[in-house]
Scaffold this motif. Structure first.
Motif, short mmCIF file in Angstrom:
data_model
loop_
_atom_site.label_atom_id
_atom_site.label_comp_id
_atom_site.label_asym_id
_atom_site.label_seq_id
_atom_site.Cartn_x
_atom_site.Cartn_y
_atom_site.Cartn_z
N GLU A 99 75.58 -37.26 -93.41
CA GLU A 99 75.48 -35.95 -94.06
C GLU A 99 76.09 -34.85 -93.19
O GLU A 99 76.86 -34.01 -93.67
CB GLU A 99 74.00 -35.63 -94.33
CG GLU A 99 73.78 -34.26 -94.96
CD GLU A 99 72.31 -33.96 -95.18
OE1 GLU A 99 71.94 -32.77 -95.06
OE2 GLU A 99 71.54 -34.90 -95.47
N HIS A 109 79.44 -32.74 -94.11
CA HIS A 109 79.32 -31.29 -94.35
C HIS A 109 80.26 -30.51 -93.44
O HIS A 109 80.75 -29.43 -93.82
CB HIS A 109 77.87 -30.86 -94.14
CG HIS A 109 77.58 -29.48 -94.66
ND1 HIS A 109 77.59 -28.36 -93.86
CD2 HIS A 109 77.30 -29.05 -95.92
CE1 HIS A 109 77.32 -27.30 -94.59
NE2 HIS A 109 77.13 -27.68 -95.85
N PRO A 147 82.04 -28.12 -96.35
CA PRO A 147 80.79 -27.36 -96.36
C PRO A 147 80.46 -26.81 -97.75
O PRO A 147 80.59 -25.60 -98.02
CB PRO A 147 81.05 -26.24 -95.35
CG PRO A 147 82.53 -26.05 -95.38
CD PRO A 147 83.13 -27.40 -95.64
#
Length: 504
Positions: A85, A89, A93
């Motif tokens: 994760e 990200h 983002p």
């Protein structure tokens, strides 16, 4: 990373638990984690939480991130899901990504997909061993050998008859594993932490995208239960127990006490001190590896019993840690047994010699006394037994019959025998004994041939069923692996037609 815990895991936990688990999952589960995340992107897009552009951006980032994740206690708690994760990200983002999500169903799904992958592979290996057994059985339909009960020579059979029983056991194991597969073919994704999720996740679509037949209907079962590990271990244990018994017979037959079975030198071992010996440790290895399957079942039972029915690492991780090694053992066992069956040479001369030496036709003699001479059945058993005892005491071989002795024994038992020579004729001939068997499933060569033909049909049906499941999974996962390069959209999710016995 979390609001409640303010410090990273202790170094001891990292070294003893988290980092080894991380390495295990990177090696075996990471591709499935990425596929699950991509399936979730399709669902997010379907629910209009993410745009198509955001979904494609995240799909690319997931693929890139998968090659860079590391276990870092300070940054990601040495957790593979959190690491994936974070790295994703960084590259994409997108604020609303991972909204309404939990690790619990993610991990349960990844573990299940890995188990499914291994089960599909093991089924192919097992099917090959069953084929090797049928091939060997067909080569020995008429070669007589003694069948044993209580370790004593009992009745005339053939290697073909015996090995067809091994083939049947292997096919039943394959059927049992198929039932296990269909029982686990339920997608746990979108069950959340334990009680479901707040967004309207398209669970049927998620199941289809990941190659499952249906979603797991109960959210708590989806994350708390690992009964698929328990039932898989139980089936493997049952299969292994039977195989160990068959191999025990092969070990005895290959020993110098019988000398019925030989293997080529490349499957043999030597003695370091006794040059006259030709050992077969491969058979010991096969039987030994079957023990690990029962050990695995006991391990899973111990890890699951007396635990709360909720998501727990004791069940999900400690209780599942033996899966890889156990299925490696099953695959190795089957490959070794296939090699033995392909190369096995039965010493038909020695088998026939023992058949000629043993009074294996005692049952037939008693039948004839009852059916042809009217001797009551239990008395016929006594007369036949006394005849054989008298013959053994005088050193007479079975086919060197003594009608006068039979007549005398019958007279003493109160049942004169009108034609003792006719009653004895062929009673102790091993080939004639074999051919007297009339019932389906017997050792008669044609009955065994029929059994093997039926097994061929069963094997073909099972191969078709397994292939359908294999193709279903491969089609689904190939679509996810291609995201976003080939522009996979929810409407193009694979949805093959189910077979009648596929889980519903």
């Amino acid at each position: 990373m979390t609001g409640r815990v303010s410090s990273p895991p202790a170094q001891l936990l990292h070294e003893e638990i988290l980092e080894p688990q991380f390495r295990y999952e990177v090696r075996r589960l990471l591709p499935h984690y990425v596929r699950i995340e991509k399936a979730l992107l399709v669902a997010y897009e379907r629910m209009r939480v993410l745009s198509a552009h955001e979904s494609d951006q995240l799909a690319r980032a997931l693929t890139e991130a998968a090659g860079t994740i590391t276990a870092d206690p300070a940054e990601n708690f040495s957790d593979i899901a959190l690491s994936l994760e974070i790295e994703t990200h960084r590259r994409a983002p997108v604020p609303r990504w991972h909204v309404d999500r939990s690790r619990n169903d993610l991990q349960a799904c990844a573990q299940l997909m890995y188990g499914r992958e291994r089960l599909l592979a093991s089924a192919q290996v097992l099917a090959g061993t069953a084929t090797a057994a049928r091939d060997l059985a067909r080569r020995h339909l008429r070669d007589v050998m003694p069948g044993f009960t209580h370790l004593q020579a009992a009745q005339v059979v053939t290697p073909g008859f015996y090995i067809s029983a091994l083939s049947s056991h292997l096919l039943r194991g394959l059927e049992g594993l198929l039932a296990v597969y269909d029982a686990l073919d339920r997608c746990p994704l979108a069950a959340g932490a334990m009680s479901g999720q707040e967004l309207p996740w398209p669970r049927d679509l998620l199941a289809t995208l990941l190659g499952f037949a249906v979603p797991e209907p109960h959210a708590l079962i989806a994350v708390a239960s690992r009964d698929w590990v328990l039932t898989l271990a139980a089936q493997c244990s049952t299969l292994g127990v039977g195989l160990s018994r068959f191999v025990t017979d092969l070990m005895a037959w290959a020993g110098s006490g019988h000398g019925f079975l030989e293997l080529p030198d490349e499957l043999a071992g030597i003695s370091s001190a006794m040059p006259q010996k030709k050992n077969y440790p491969v058979l010991e290895r096969i039987r030994g590896r079957s023990a690990h399957l029962s050990g695995w079942y006991a391990d899973v039972v111990a890890a699951q019993r007396n635990t709360p029915f909720s998501n727990t690492v004791e069940v999900s991780k400690e209780g599942s840690r033996g899966l890889t090694q156990a299925l490696d053992d099953l695959d190795s066992l089957c490959r070794l047994l296939s090699a033995v069956l392909d190369a096995a040479v039965f010493r038909t001369d020695r088998m026939r010699e023992l058949c000629d030496r043993e009074y294996l036709g005692g049952f037939s003699l008693a039948n004839r006394l009852a059916l042809e001479e009217g001797v009551p059945w239990r008395t016929a058993q006594v007369v036949a037994g006394r005849y054989i005892t008298a013959a053994l005491e005088t050193g007479r071989r079975p086919m060197d019959t003594d009608p006068a002795a039979l007549a005398r024994i019958g007279q003493d038992a109160g049942h004169p025998i009108s034609d003792p020579a006719a009653v004895l004729e062929g009673a102790f001939d091993p080939v004639a004994d074999l051919l007297r068997k009339l019932t389906p499933g017997s050792a008669h060569p044609e009955a065994v041939r029929a059994l093997l033909d039926e097994q061929d049909a069963t094997a073909a049906s099972l191969e078709k069923a397994w292939e359908f499941r294999r193709v279903t999974v491969e089609a689904a996962l190939s679509g996810l692996d291609a995201m976003p390069e080939r522009g996979l959209r929810p409407a193009s999710a694979p949805n093959p037609q189910p077979t009648p016995n596929r889980a519903r």
